[in-house]
Design a protein around this motif. Structure first.
Motif, PDB file in Angstrom:
ATOM      1  N   PHE A  32       0.606  -1.252  -0.005  1.00 54.71           N
ATOM      2  CA  PHE A  32      -0.081   0.289   0.107  1.00 54.71           C
ATOM      3  C   PHE A  32       0.782   1.125   0.045  1.00 54.71           C
ATOM      4  N   ASN A  33       1.929   1.384   0.692  1.00 50.87           N
ATOM      5  CA  ASN A  33       2.724   2.765   0.996  1.00 50.87           C
ATOM      6  C   ASN A  33       3.688   2.810  -0.361  1.00 50.87           C
ATOM      7  N   ARG A  35       2.677   2.397  -3.103  1.00 54.66           N
ATOM      8  CA  ARG A  35       1.605   2.841  -4.313  1.00 54.66           C
ATOM      9  C   ARG A  35       0.961   4.235  -4.070  1.00 54.66           C
ATOM     10  N   TYR A  36       0.690   4.218  -2.757  1.00 52.16           N
ATOM     11  CA  TYR A  36      -0.107   5.521  -2.172  1.00 52.16           C
ATOM     12  C   TYR A  36       0.670   6.719  -2.246  1.00 52.16           C
ATOM     13  N   THR A  37       0.161   7.927  -2.677  1.00 49.53           N
ATOM     14  CA  THR A  37       0.929   9.031  -3.024  1.00 49.53           C
ATOM     15  C   THR A  37       0.461  10.057  -1.664  1.00 49.53           C
ATOM     16  N   SER A  40       1.714   8.239   4.332  1.00 46.36           N
ATOM     17  CA  SER A  40       1.890   6.691   4.652  1.00 46.36           C
ATOM     18  C   SER A  40       0.926   6.206   5.828  1.00 46.36           C
ATOM     19  N   ASP A  59      -9.991   7.171  -0.400  1.00 51.78           N
ATOM     20  CA  ASP A  59      -8.844   7.484  -1.276  1.00 51.78           C
ATOM     21  C   ASP A  59      -8.195   6.248  -0.928  1.00 51.78           C
ATOM     22  N   LYS A  60      -8.030   5.677   0.112  1.00 51.78           N
ATOM     23  CA  LYS A  60      -7.280   4.494   0.549  1.00 51.78           C
ATOM     24  C   LYS A  60      -7.848   3.290  -0.226  1.00 51.78           C
ATOM     25  N   GLN A  62      -9.785   3.144  -3.046  1.00 48.80           N
ATOM     26  CA  GLN A  62      -9.434   3.346  -4.222  1.00 48.80           C
ATOM     27  C   GLN A  62      -7.824   2.487  -4.593  1.00 48.80           C
ATOM     28  N   VAL A  63      -6.913   2.976  -3.799  1.00 53.50           N
ATOM     29  CA  VAL A  63      -5.443   2.414  -4.146  1.00 53.50           C
ATOM     30  C   VAL A  63      -5.712   0.953  -3.813  1.00 53.50           C
TER      31      VAL A  63
END
Length: 131
Positions: A32-33, A35-37, A40, A59-60, A62-63
């Motif tokens: 996850f971290n 890919r997530y912008t 973290s 938003d998380k 979606q990722v």
């Protein structure tokens, strides 16, 4: 633990497994971290998602859905229930007509629209008196 959170955690674990990942907090935390912008998330957050103690924000979510190749709404809520239409007068329709209707319903929307227009034209032509 609420049923909603538990069901989400079950779907998340299944999505991870289906994508070839072991459904463990450390694996989820790392993936996850990467890919997530945004900011973290903690290991504890990933652990809560997988254990059914919390559900991530949209938003998380979606990722997560993108990471594991599922639709966000499916990950969050599960597969949509299919609503069956009462057959009523359809009982008089034969197997051949049902097959045609099932085939029609399987068409993409644009093709269904074209078939509908064709049926209208045919129905109008059938009502015209012959000379």
């Amino acid at each position: 633990m609420s049923d909603e959170r538990f069901e989400f955690s079950r779907r998340l674990g299944q999505a991870m497994s289906a994508a070839g990942y072991e459904p463990r907090p450390a694996v989820l935390f790392r993936l996850f971290n990467a890919r997530y912008t945004g900011r973290s998330v903690s290991f504890q957050s990933a652990s809560r998602w997988l254990s059914g103690r919390s559900i991530p924000e949209q938003d998380k979510l979606q990722v997560l859905a993108e990471l594991f190749g599922v639709a966000p709404q499916t990950l969050r809520f599960g597969e949509p229930a299919r609503v069956a239409e009462a057959r009523g007068e359809w009982n008089a329709v034969g197997a051949r007509e049902r097959a045609v209707i099932d085939t029609f319903l399987a068409l993409p929307p644009r093709q269904r629209e074209l078939v509908g227009e064709l049926v209208k034209v045919l129905a109008q032509n059938g009502k015209r008196p012959t000379r």
